[in-house]
Design a protein around this motif. Structure first.
Motif, short mmCIF file in Angstrom:
data_model
loop_
_atom_site.label_atom_id
_atom_site.label_comp_id
_atom_site.label_asym_id
_atom_site.label_seq_id
_atom_site.Cartn_x
_atom_site.Cartn_y
_atom_site.Cartn_z
N ILE A 152 0.52 -1.21 0.04
CA ILE A 152 0.27 -0.13 0.54
C ILE A 152 1.27 1.53 -0.76
CG2 ILE A 152 -1.55 1.25 1.18
CD1 ILE A 152 -2.26 -1.22 2.01
N GLY A 153 1.75 1.05 0.51
CA GLY A 153 2.81 2.76 1.17
C GLY A 153 3.10 2.64 -0.48
N PHE A 154 4.19 1.99 -1.37
CA PHE A 154 4.81 1.91 -2.46
C PHE A 154 3.19 2.34 -3.44
CE2 PHE A 154 8.49 -0.78 -0.96
CZ PHE A 154 9.48 0.20 -0.97
N ALA A 155 2.77 2.02 -3.75
CA ALA A 155 1.25 2.57 -4.33
C ALA A 155 1.56 3.91 -4.28
CB ALA A 155 0.18 1.08 -4.24
N VAL A 156 0.88 3.63 -3.06
CA VAL A 156 1.10 5.34 -2.61
C VAL A 156 1.93 6.23 -2.68
CG1 VAL A 156 -0.02 6.94 -0.43
CG2 VAL A 156 -1.20 5.05 -0.92
N LEU A 157 3.05 5.90 -2.53
CA LEU A 157 3.63 6.43 -3.19
C LEU A 157 4.46 6.81 -4.90
CD1 LEU A 157 6.98 8.41 -2.62
CD2 LEU A 157 8.32 6.06 -2.58
N PHE A 158 3.92 5.79 -5.69
CA PHE A 158 4.67 6.07 -7.05
C PHE A 158 3.31 6.30 -7.56
CE2 PHE A 158 6.88 2.04 -6.32
CZ PHE A 158 8.44 2.94 -6.26
N SER A 159 1.60 6.39 -6.67
CA SER A 159 0.79 7.29 -7.43
C SER A 159 1.09 8.73 -7.03
CB SER A 159 -0.55 6.44 -6.22
OG SER A 159 -0.70 5.61 -6.87
N ILE A 160 1.61 9.07 -6.03
CA ILE A 160 1.79 10.45 -5.86
C ILE A 160 2.63 11.20 -7.33
CG2 ILE A 160 3.18 12.63 -4.52
CD1 ILE A 160 1.82 11.00 -2.20
N ILE A 161 3.72 9.61 -7.47
CA ILE A 161 5.10 11.04 -8.73
C ILE A 161 4.13 10.88 -9.98
CG2 ILE A 161 6.60 9.67 -9.50
CD1 ILE A 161 7.74 8.51 -6.60
N THR A 162 3.37 9.14 -9.86
CA THR A 162 2.47 9.91 -11.72
C THR A 162 1.86 10.76 -11.34
OG1 THR A 162 2.24 7.20 -11.07
CG2 THR A 162 0.45 8.31 -12.49
N VAL A 163 0.83 11.77 -10.39
CA VAL A 163 0.33 12.64 -10.53
C VAL A 163 1.91 13.98 -10.52
CG1 VAL A 163 -1.06 14.47 -9.06
CG2 VAL A 163 -1.46 11.74 -9.15
N ILE A 164 2.99 13.86 -10.03
CA ILE A 164 3.63 14.80 -10.17
C ILE A 164 3.76 14.82 -11.73
CG2 ILE A 164 5.76 15.48 -10.03
CD1 ILE A 164 4.88 14.92 -6.87
#
Length: 59
Positions: A12-24
């Motif tokens: 969950i943590g990695f998915a959220v982290l990479f999702s934030i990078i995706t939005v950026i």
């Protein structure tokens, strides 16, 4: 039937982290010129792929 339990929330943590990078990265597609948009697109695609991989690997 699943026989083992998950003791960590790394997926969950990695998915959220990479999702934030995706939005950026997607925001970078809007802001700059053509080169910045291309780099933002590449960052967004790679980060989204890594979010899926992290969720599948650790979850």
């Amino acid at each position: 039937m699943q026989t083992e339990s998950v003791q960590s929330d790394k997926g969950i943590g990695f998915a959220v982290l990479f999702s934030i990078i995706t939005v950026i990265g997607a925001a970078g597609m809007i802001v700059g010129d053509q080169l910045t948009a291309a780099v933002g697109f590449a960052v967004a695609i790679i980060a989204a792929s890594l979010a899926v991989v992290a969720a599948q690997t650790f979850w």
